[in-house]
Write a protein that holds these residues in place. Sequence first.
Motif, PDB file in Angstrom:
ATOM      1  N   GLU A 134       0.961  -1.378   0.027  1.00  0.00           N
ATOM      2  CA  GLU A 134       0.011  -0.070   0.123  1.00  0.00           C
ATOM      3  C   GLU A 134       1.066   1.206  -0.137  1.00  0.00           C
ATOM      4  N   CYS A 135       1.284   1.617  -1.259  1.00  0.00           N
ATOM      5  CA  CYS A 135       2.247   3.054  -1.355  1.00  0.00           C
ATOM      6  C   CYS A 135       1.043   4.247  -1.421  1.00  0.00           C
ATOM      7  N   SER A 136       1.583   5.062  -1.027  1.00  0.00           N
ATOM      8  CA  SER A 136       0.892   6.562  -1.212  1.00  0.00           C
ATOM      9  C   SER A 136       0.798   6.899  -2.743  1.00  0.00           C
ATOM     10  N   LEU A 137      -0.225   7.739  -2.946  1.00  0.00           N
ATOM     11  CA  LEU A 137      -0.415   8.178  -4.412  1.00  0.00           C
ATOM     12  C   LEU A 137       0.940   8.856  -4.837  1.00  0.00           C
ATOM     13  N   GLU A 138       1.711   9.469  -4.112  1.00  0.00           N
ATOM     14  CA  GLU A 138       2.891  10.259  -4.425  1.00  0.00           C
ATOM     15  C   GLU A 138       3.838   8.976  -4.729  1.00  0.00           C
ATOM     16  N   GLU A 139       4.172   8.268  -4.115  1.00  0.00           N
ATOM     17  CA  GLU A 139       4.774   6.870  -4.430  1.00  0.00           C
ATOM     18  C   GLU A 139       4.559   6.143  -5.355  1.00  0.00           C
ATOM     19  N   ILE A 140       3.285   5.849  -5.764  1.00  0.00           N
ATOM     20  CA  ILE A 140       2.845   5.281  -7.024  1.00  0.00           C
ATOM     21  C   ILE A 140       3.107   6.082  -8.110  1.00  0.00           C
ATOM     22  N   SER A 141       2.850   7.513  -8.127  1.00  0.00           N
ATOM     23  CA  SER A 141       3.039   8.377  -9.275  1.00  0.00           C
ATOM     24  C   SER A 141       4.606   8.235  -9.584  1.00  0.00           C
ATOM     25  N   THR A 142       5.328   8.413  -8.438  1.00  0.00           N
ATOM     26  CA  THR A 142       6.724   8.450  -8.802  1.00  0.00           C
ATOM     27  C   THR A 142       7.397   7.188  -9.309  1.00  0.00           C
ATOM     28  N   ALA A 143       6.730   6.026  -9.099  1.00  0.00           N
ATOM     29  CA  ALA A 143       7.075   4.772  -9.297  1.00  0.00           C
ATOM     30  C   ALA A 143       6.590   4.603 -10.864  1.00  0.00           C
ATOM     31  N   TYR A 144       5.626   5.297 -11.195  1.00  0.00           N
ATOM     32  CA  TYR A 144       5.089   5.078 -12.582  1.00  0.00           C
ATOM     33  C   TYR A 144       5.901   5.884 -13.594  1.00  0.00           C
ATOM     34  N   HIS A 145       6.155   7.158 -12.948  1.00  0.00           N
ATOM     35  CA  HIS A 145       6.935   8.071 -13.868  1.00  0.00           C
ATOM     36  C   HIS A 145       8.529   7.236 -14.187  1.00  0.00           C
ATOM     37  N   ALA A 146       8.957   6.749 -13.200  1.00  0.00           N
ATOM     38  CA  ALA A 146      10.350   6.312 -13.300  1.00  0.00           C
ATOM     39  C   ALA A 146      10.413   4.999 -14.038  1.00  0.00           C
ATOM     40  N   LEU A 147       9.312   4.272 -14.076  1.00  0.00           N
ATOM     41  CA  LEU A 147       9.297   3.063 -14.871  1.00  0.00           C
ATOM     42  C   LEU A 147       8.994   3.670 -16.441  1.00  0.00           C
ATOM     43  N   SER A 148       8.366   4.271 -16.660  1.00  0.00           N
ATOM     44  CA  SER A 148       7.715   4.898 -17.971  1.00  0.00           C
ATOM     45  C   SER A 148       9.055   5.679 -18.686  1.00  0.00           C
ATOM     46  N   ASP A 149       9.885   6.457 -17.746  1.00  0.00           N
ATOM     47  CA  ASP A 149      10.997   6.979 -18.145  1.00  0.00           C
ATOM     48  C   ASP A 149      11.962   6.163 -18.677  1.00  0.00           C
ATOM     49  N   ALA A 150      12.144   5.158 -17.697  1.00  0.00           N
ATOM     50  CA  ALA A 150      13.254   4.026 -17.804  1.00  0.00           C
ATOM     51  C   ALA A 150      12.985   3.094 -19.173  1.00  0.00           C
ATOM     52  N   LYS A 151      11.514   2.888 -19.366  1.00  0.00           N
ATOM     53  CA  LYS A 151      11.278   2.091 -20.431  1.00  0.00           C
ATOM     54  C   LYS A 151      11.694   2.847 -21.906  1.00  0.00           C
ATOM     55  N   ASN A 152      11.199   4.296 -21.725  1.00  0.00           N
ATOM     56  CA  ASN A 152      11.636   4.804 -23.064  1.00  0.00           C
ATOM     57  C   ASN A 152      12.902   5.451 -23.117  1.00  0.00           C
ATOM     58  N   SER A 153      13.827   5.137 -22.276  1.00  0.00           N
ATOM     59  CA  SER A 153      15.428   5.615 -22.272  1.00  0.00           C
ATOM     60  C   SER A 153      16.336   5.109 -23.244  1.00  0.00           C
ATOM     61  N   TYR A 154      15.637   4.243 -24.042  1.00  0.00           N
ATOM     62  CA  TYR A 154      16.724   3.658 -25.401  1.00  0.00           C
ATOM     63  C   TYR A 154      16.369   4.613 -26.630  1.00  0.00           C
ATOM     64  N   SER A 155      17.336   4.727 -27.538  1.00  0.00           N
ATOM     65  CA  SER A 155      17.304   5.431 -28.582  1.00  0.00           C
ATOM     66  C   SER A 155      18.160   4.794 -29.767  1.00  0.00           C
ATOM     67  N   GLU A 156      17.815   5.218 -30.930  1.00  0.00           N
ATOM     68  CA  GLU A 156      18.822   4.509 -31.893  1.00  0.00           C
ATOM     69  C   GLU A 156      20.171   4.830 -31.456  1.00  0.00           C
ATOM     70  N   THR A 157      20.641   6.108 -31.028  1.00  0.00           N
ATOM     71  CA  THR A 157      21.900   6.435 -30.594  1.00  0.00           C
ATOM     72  C   THR A 157      22.543   5.764 -29.420  1.00  0.00           C
ATOM     73  N   ASN A 158      21.831   4.969 -28.783  1.00  0.00           N
ATOM     74  CA  ASN A 158      22.620   4.431 -27.500  1.00  0.00           C
ATOM     75  C   ASN A 158      22.071   2.735 -27.759  1.00  0.00           C
ATOM     76  N   LYS A 159      21.926   2.212 -28.746  1.00  0.00           N
ATOM     77  CA  LYS A 159      21.878   0.817 -29.027  1.00  0.00           C
ATOM     78  C   LYS A 159      23.070   0.252 -28.722  1.00  0.00           C
ATOM     79  N   ILE A 160      23.036  -0.993 -28.199  1.00  0.00           N
ATOM     80  CA  ILE A 160      24.387  -1.730 -28.021  1.00  0.00           C
ATOM     81  C   ILE A 160      24.955  -2.130 -29.539  1.00  0.00           C
TER      82      ILE A 160
END
Length: 188
Positions: free
Chosen positions: A162-188
């Motif tokens: 049972e996380c707070s709304l703020e913790e849930i929001s932070t977790a969502y944004h961290a996951l979304s940002d991390a998921k979208n952190s790749y790009s053509e320029t940083n592919k292995i």
Amino acid sequence: MKKIIIYFGDQTDKQAVVEQVLNQLNADYRVLQDHELGQRVGTLLGLDGFTKTPDTTNTHHSIDLMLFEEAADEDILQLNTLLQAAGTEMKRKAMLTEHNRNWRFHDLLTEIEREHTYFQMVDAIRTLLVQSSELIIEDYTPASWSAYEKAFYQAYDCINKECSLEEISTAYHALSDAKNSYSETNKI
């Protein structure tokens, strides 16, 4: 069904249809106006021990809410069915509790909206977690994949406790940002 309090917020266009359905059910209801939102729920329902208090605040909420003093699941299901058949709905519903009977109605609206936002964020995290099976590790640098894994497990843990709304929001944004952190320029 006992008494029902309805607040339409910004969705007053559906008021006539909702009232028609409630009249069809012979429901005892009351439509609240903005100037009444500072009153206690118990006062608005006419419960013993509650009296109207002077309140100079005139607040407005955009959301709709239907508050039931008491209702069986079958009654609410029937109401929902009739509202849908009439082409409308009341998205947010609540029941009177020993706890919320003492709240000012605008505080109840605020809490209902917080809960609604919370569950939307949890659903959004679940969607991102499911989408993780579609990710290609090679599209990420080792550092960005590590950040994604960390955010994934933090988000997973957050929705399972049972996380707070703020913790849930932070977790969502961290996951979304991390998921979208790749790009053509940083592919292995």
